[in-house]
Design a protein around this motif. Structure first.
Motif, mmCIF file in Angstrom:
data_model
loop_
_atom_site.group_PDB
_atom_site.id
_atom_site.type_symbol
_atom_site.label_atom_id
_atom_site.label_comp_id
_atom_site.label_asym_id
_atom_site.label_seq_id
_atom_site.Cartn_x
_atom_site.Cartn_y
_atom_site.Cartn_z
ATOM 1 N N GLY A 36 11.116 12.479 13.743
ATOM 2 C CA GLY A 36 12.170 13.369 14.192
ATOM 3 C C GLY A 36 11.720 14.306 15.301
ATOM 4 O O GLY A 36 10.649 14.923 15.221
ATOM 5 N N ALA A 84 8.190 15.091 11.370
ATOM 6 C CA ALA A 84 8.989 15.797 12.373
ATOM 7 C C ALA A 84 8.049 16.540 13.305
ATOM 8 O O ALA A 84 7.055 17.134 12.858
ATOM 9 C CB ALA A 84 9.962 16.773 11.722
ATOM 10 N N ARG A 135 18.603 15.227 12.071
ATOM 11 C CA ARG A 135 17.261 15.619 11.637
ATOM 12 C C ARG A 135 16.767 14.685 10.533
ATOM 13 O O ARG A 135 17.553 13.980 9.895
ATOM 14 C CB ARG A 135 17.271 17.065 11.123
ATOM 15 C CG ARG A 135 17.696 18.073 12.193
ATOM 16 C CD ARG A 135 17.642 19.491 11.654
ATOM 17 N NE ARG A 135 18.069 20.449 12.656
ATOM 18 C CZ ARG A 135 17.281 20.936 13.613
ATOM 19 N NH1 ARG A 135 16.011 20.564 13.664
ATOM 20 N NH2 ARG A 135 17.745 21.804 14.490
#
Length: 669
Positions: free
Chosen positions: A470, A442, A513
């Motif tokens: 992400g 992420a 997410r």
């Protein structure tokens, strides 16, 4: 979902597939040359069509040749092989696309063509080129000139996966094309336009489908996923005429193995690595359609010279530094990645390059003095470990001292203190390995993953890599264009799944997410194949949740690698801990220091004035790793050491409290 062991190479594959020896140039002048030449030819044929200077067949032939040549420009642009600059490839691709088929946007073509590379010879609708390569012989004359139809059909089926701007561009182009044809018909110029473009474009499409799709792939049963060496063929013989006539696509197998190589370097790559390809039973045919096995090809080759020698693979090197230490390193460049992140590239002096060699997934610690305030930060290296480039990416944190300085004040020519590379997030690579890797990251967690995947794809030529990445939206995605380039160059071995939390235009099933529920969804759909190595990098909560899920699903702990933005910063108390004497070996010298109750081994060393290596102080980076030679310690937390490291006696000194009266740790081990 337990990790599987490394698959042994086939008995016939005695050599690792070497580096192809070719790189994407800053600008590919042969591509520029054929582009300009084709444009000039088309301009001449336009003049001839308007003035009726040449016979109609000659005008049609000239336009068809120009369109055929421009497809190679489009093809190389789709694989980002024209230039190292992303926008240059897009510019050449968009112009060439207008000539080859104005019914589709360049970005849409590139997406569909990459799917062909990923699913070559798949007869279940995943390979758009199978429309030609898998067709019965009697249908080929009818299918060749309408090769853009399956591409449009494929795009319609996958329209929800594509960005709206890309789809809108395709719709605009289709509308504009129809409008031009209608306008020519209404003004009495339809025949001129047909001679200039409509007829030549269909002839060009016919030849392209024949030479680029059917010749390399027909009658080959293996898909790209099953055997990449037998999903596409090379065609040998009469190369003095065939190679320039097909613009090197008689070496189409080389292109599928190394998609990033410019077309004019296919032959050199084949000759460079020929024996390695033959050992993998590469598909080879003659100009007359005869299939050759490797031994038959070797016999045939004797008529044309000696076999090319095999070159070694370039493997990443470890730092030659015995213990991590700081050096002043000049900044070569500071380049904006997104609105809140920059790429910092360093100019490592020649005398320090071996000390700053690194393994993929390692990091460096940056130390600087900002307005009298000493700052020490840890950043992952994001370049390939086989390159000669040392670079980090810094994302601005609100109130962050160094990240704000990097965004606003750091300039090329400045000097920063860098610690030699440390960390063990990556894994050992083998040129003969055939593995399946997955990275779940992420935001700025992409930085170590980018180094790992770049290096892995270059070294392990049979391994595959999936990146689940992400971000908030497209604009906040670090290295977006670089990742597009990599996906184009390693089409059949590298796949990206973008997860975006604040992009209403992103496909609905990929919004949100990278969390536990998302991973469960992916495990049921996209990540069903056994995975050899997992790499998790991001916030603490994300990484720990995903790791727990993978372990619940049967993954072995030693194959789930984690890297955190930072560790848990817990307040330490002295309760339960006793004073101790600590012997510290550092840079070949031993120091005896007193440790107060509640202090860690690292704290005791720092209080004694020792330059012990450290960075995050949260158990996340591994910079303070040392080996316990005497006594015992207890670690509060560990996100950086593998079970094998712990079994071998290594500890994170920033987390280690003595559980014996005397302890001896060795930072040099």
């Amino acid at each position: 979902m337990s990790a599987i062991t490394e698959q042994p190479a086939p008995a016939s594959s005695r050599h690792a597939l070497p580096d192809p020896g070719e790189r994407v140039p800053t600008i590919s002048w042969p591509v520029v040359g054929i582009f300009l030449g084709a444009i000039l030819v088309f301009a001449f044929s336009t003049w001839a069509a308007v003035t009726h200077t040449l016979p109609v067949p000659v005008t049609i032939a000239l336009s068809a040749i120009a369109i055929f040549v421009l497809f190679t420009v489009l093809h190389d642009a789709a694989h980002y092989s024209v230039s190292t600059h992303h926008w240059v490839n897009v510019a050449f691709g968009r112009v060439a696309m207008l000539f080859v088929s104005p019914l589709i946007s360049f970005k849409s073509f590139a997406f569909i063509h990459i799917e062909h590379h990923r699913n070559t010879n798949d007869d279940e609708g995943n390979d758009p080129d199978h429309f030609v390569s898998g067709a019965p012989m009697w249908q080929l004359p009818f299918r060749f000139p309408v090769m853009d139809v399956p591409y449009l059909t494929f795009l319609v089926r996958n329209v929800r996966r594509r960005p709206r701007a890309e789809v809108a561009e395709t719709v605009f182009l289709m509308t504009a094309t129809v409008a031009v044809v209608v306008a020519c018909a209404l003004t009495g110029h339809l025949w001129t336009f047909a001679v200039l473009y409509l007829i030549p474009e269909r002839i060009g499409m016919f030849v392209l489908a024949w030479w680029f799709d059917w010749l390399p792939h027909h009658d080959l049963e293996d898909t790209q996923q099953e055997n990449r060496y037998r999903a596409t063929r090379n065609r040998v013989g009469s190369e003095w005429i065939l190679t320039p006539l097909l613009l090197s696509q008689n070496y189409h197998l080389v292109h599928h193995l190394h998609p990033s190589i410019p077309f004019h370097r296919y032959v050199a790559t084949w000759r460079r690595n020929e024996e390695a390809y033959l050992e993998r039973d590469a598909a080879i045919g003659t100009v007359f359609g005869q299939h050759l096995d490797p031994d038959e090809y070797r016999d045939w080759k004797q008529l044309n010279g000696k076999l090319a020698r095999l070159l070694p693979v370039r493997m990443p090197k470890r730092s030659s530094a015995h213990v991590a230490e700081f050096h002043p390193i000049p900044v070569a460049s500071v380049d904006r990645l997104t609105g809140d992140s920059v790429l910092i590239t360093f100019d490592v002096p020649a005398g320090l390059r071996e000390e700053f060699s690194f393994q993929p997934g390692q990091h460096v610690t940056v130390r600087t003095d900002l307005g009298g305030e000493g700052v020490r930060r840890n950043y992952s290296l994001c370049t390939s470990a086989t390159s000669d480039t040392l670079a980090i990416a810094v994302k601005q944190i609100p109130g962050g001292a160094f990240s704000t300085f990097a965004m606003e004040g750091l300039r090329a020519g400045d000097t920063l203190e860098l610690m030699t590379p440390t960390g063990s997030f990556g894994t050992e690579l083998s040129p003969l390995a055939t593995k399946n890797y997955v990275a779940l990251v992420a935001g700025s967690g992409i930085t170590p993953a980018l180094s790992i995947l770049r290096t892995t794809l270059a070294v392990e030529t049979e391994s595959r890599f999936t990146l689940v990445y992400g971000n908030r939206d497209s604009d906040s995605t670090m290295f977006r264009e670089e990742l597009d380039d990599l996906e184009a160059r390693y089409a059949d071995r590298f796949r990206i799944v973008h997860i975006r939390s604040r992009d209403v235009r992103h496909p609905e099933h990929l919004r949100g997410r990278v969390d536990r529920s998302r991973l469960e969804q992916l495990l049921a759909s996209d990540l069903t194949a056994p995975v050899d190595e997992w790499f998790l990098c991001g916030p603490v909560e994300m990484v720990t949740d995903l790791r727990d899920l993978l372990l619940e699903r049967g993954a072995e702990p030693e194959h789930v690698h984690v890297e955190l933005f930072h560790g848990y910063q817990k307040p330490r108390v002295a309760d339960g801990f006793s004073p101790a004497t600590v012997a510290v070996t550092l840079r070949a010298r031993q120091y005896d220091v007193a440790l107060a109750a509640g202090d860690t081994v690292l704290e005791s060393a720092l209080k004694a004035g020792l330059e012990a290596p450290y960075a995050c102080l949260g158990g996340a980076c591994g910079t303070c790793k040392a080996k316990v030679l005497l006594g015992s310690v207890a670690m509060e937390q560990n996100f950086a050491l593998s079970p094998a490291d712990v079994d071998a006696g290594y500890v994170l000194t920033c987390q280690s409290h003595p559980t014996s009266d005397e302890v001896h740790v060795d930072y040099d081990a």
